[in-house]
Structure formats: C-alpha cells, structure tokens
Design an enzyme around this catalytic site. Structure first.
Site, PDB file in Angstrom:
ATOM      1  N   ASP A  12      29.856  29.788  -0.747  1.00  0.00           N
ATOM      2  CA  ASP A  12      30.061  31.032  -0.980  1.00  0.00           C
ATOM      3  C   ASP A  12      31.465  31.368  -1.058  1.00  0.00           C
ATOM      4  O   ASP A  12      32.117  31.368   0.145  1.00  0.00           O
ATOM      5  CB  ASP A  12      29.402  32.121  -0.231  1.00  0.00           C
ATOM      6  CG  ASP A  12      27.626  32.069  -0.066  1.00  0.00           C
ATOM      7  OD1 ASP A  12      27.132  31.301  -0.951  1.00  0.00           O
ATOM      8  OD2 ASP A  12      27.166  32.636   0.950  1.00  0.00           O
ATOM      9  N   ASP A  28      16.449  39.001  -4.186  1.00  0.00           N
ATOM     10  CA  ASP A  28      17.092  39.420  -2.740  1.00  0.00           C
ATOM     11  C   ASP A  28      16.464  40.611  -2.314  1.00  0.00           C
ATOM     12  O   ASP A  28      16.567  41.742  -2.829  1.00  0.00           O
ATOM     13  CB  ASP A  28      18.604  39.581  -2.929  1.00  0.00           C
ATOM     14  CG  ASP A  28      19.306  38.507  -3.663  1.00  0.00           C
ATOM     15  OD1 ASP A  28      19.104  37.385  -3.166  1.00  0.00           O
ATOM     16  OD2 ASP A  28      20.357  38.568  -4.174  1.00  0.00           O
TER      17      ASP A  28
END
Length: 234
Positions: A8, A129
């Site tokens: 990330d 998500d």
C-alpha cells in the site's frame, strides 16, 4: 490458498492504515521496489499494489511508481486505487498489470465500468469495501447506502468474474477476517471472492479455506512475520 502480499503506497512509501484511517498510518517494510523483490523471493505468486492517495483523491499521483513496479515484477500484479479513466487502465495493462481493482468508479461511473469490462473482461476486478454492510468509496472515507451483497449481485450481472471483499473495520487490525460476511458474499454470487482485511495468522488462512475462499490479500500479518508466503499451500 494463494496468499497475495499487499504493498500500500502513500508518497512513494509502503504503509499500513488502521481501519482505513489516514490519520493512523504506519510505514512498513522497505522501499517499494525492494519490498516487491523481497515478496517475490519469498514465494509470492501475485502482488497486490494500492495507491492509497489515488483511492482517496481519484488522481493517480503514484502512477509512475506503480507502472515501474509492474514492469519490474516477475509475477502477476494486481493494482488498485484511483483507477477512474481508460487512459490509466490502458497504461497499467501495457505495463503488465494482470488485474485492476475498480472500487469508487464501479459505483459512481457505470458507463466507465461497462467500457472497462468490455475492453478488458479478464483484467477487471471489483473491490467491495464495506462498513457496517454498506459499500464505502473514495479511500473508504465516503459510505454509500448500497448494501454490499446487492452491489456484488449487480457486478455479477454486468459480467464481473472476481471480487475483492474488505471489511474496513477489520483492515489493519490483526483481529481476523469477517468470515460471516465472506461466506454470505460467496454464497450470493458465483464470482471468485478474494478475502482482504484483518487476517492475522495461518489459522485464519485455514478458516478462509474452509468456507471456500481460494485467495487472500494479506498486509500487516506478513510484515509482522505472522503469515509466511512459503508453505502457504501446505
């Protein structure tokens, strides 16, 4: 089980968030190129790379870095975060990305999603998500009124073959994945469901296998040494 390590990115560095909170960011691992090489050396079959800044703003400020990582990788790469134009998709595909995760754009721009699926049906993955059962967008900072199961079914109807599901409340917490939600979404659609968020150890991996999950994205637990890439399939 295919364990997919996560890189990330914020400002060119490998980081982890806690429950998607940008104010709770921790730098981890090495620089991105070194981390990529390390994961591959350790046996990764695929790498998951996310532009967290891009997910939040919709602007791929780290596209040059991610393009370079795709070209350097000797294993398939899955890229997500701020992919909202065909120009970006074309560039990433040309760089060698195997899968592109669309999240915000899948909800907010159906015309774009349809065009992307038509152009690259095998490469487009939908990231769902969820926060309290509702789909979140824009780097998880905006929560819609759309139920995650309903959205998964809509995506399947459009021809989506793979979904990455993340329970935001679990992400970065090492508290275990949301097995119930993963089971529900796997039952509701015929798409391949990739688990993401909260995985803390190999016991969690075994639990995911028991409910039929074949791929899992793992971040913090790999950086902390709780999950090993080698021997994951044993």
């Amino acid at each position: 089980m295919k364990i997919i390590p996560a890189i990330d990115l914020i400002d060119g560095k490998c980081v982890r968030l806690y429950q998607g909170d940008f104010s709770r960011t921790t730098q981890v691992g090495m620089d991105p190129e070194a981390q990529l090489a390390e994961f591959i050396r350790n046996g990764a079959e695929m790498i998951h790379i996310v532009d967290l800044e891009g997910a939040r703003t919709g602007k791929g400020s780290q596209l040059d870095l991610i393009t370079r990582l795709c070209r350097l990788s000797t294993v398939p790469v899955e890229v997500g975060g701020g992919i909202r134009t065909m120009e970006t998709i074309n560039r990433l595909i040309e760089a060698g990305a195997s899968r592109l995760v669309l999240g915000t754009s899948a909800i907010e721009d159906k015309a774009f999603l349809t065009t992307a699926l038509k152009a690259y049906p095998e490469h487009i993955v939908i990231g769902i998500d969820a926060k309290d059962g509702k789909v979140a967008t824009r780097g998880w900072e905006t929560v819609s009124k759309i139920d995650y199961i309903d959205f998964a079914r809509q995506m399947e109807d459009l021809g989506v073959k793979t979904i990455v599901f993340t329970d935001i409340s679990k992400d970065g917490t090492l508290s275990g994945p949301n097995l119930q939600a993963l089971q529900q979404i796997s039952t509701a659609v015929g798409c391949k469901v990739v688990a993401s968020g909260g995985i803390k150890d190999m016991a969690d991996i075994k639990q995911l296998e028991k409910i039929g999950i074949e791929e899992a994205i793992v971040g913090k637990a790999i950086y902390d040494g709780r999950v090993a890439l080698r021997g994951a399939a044993d």
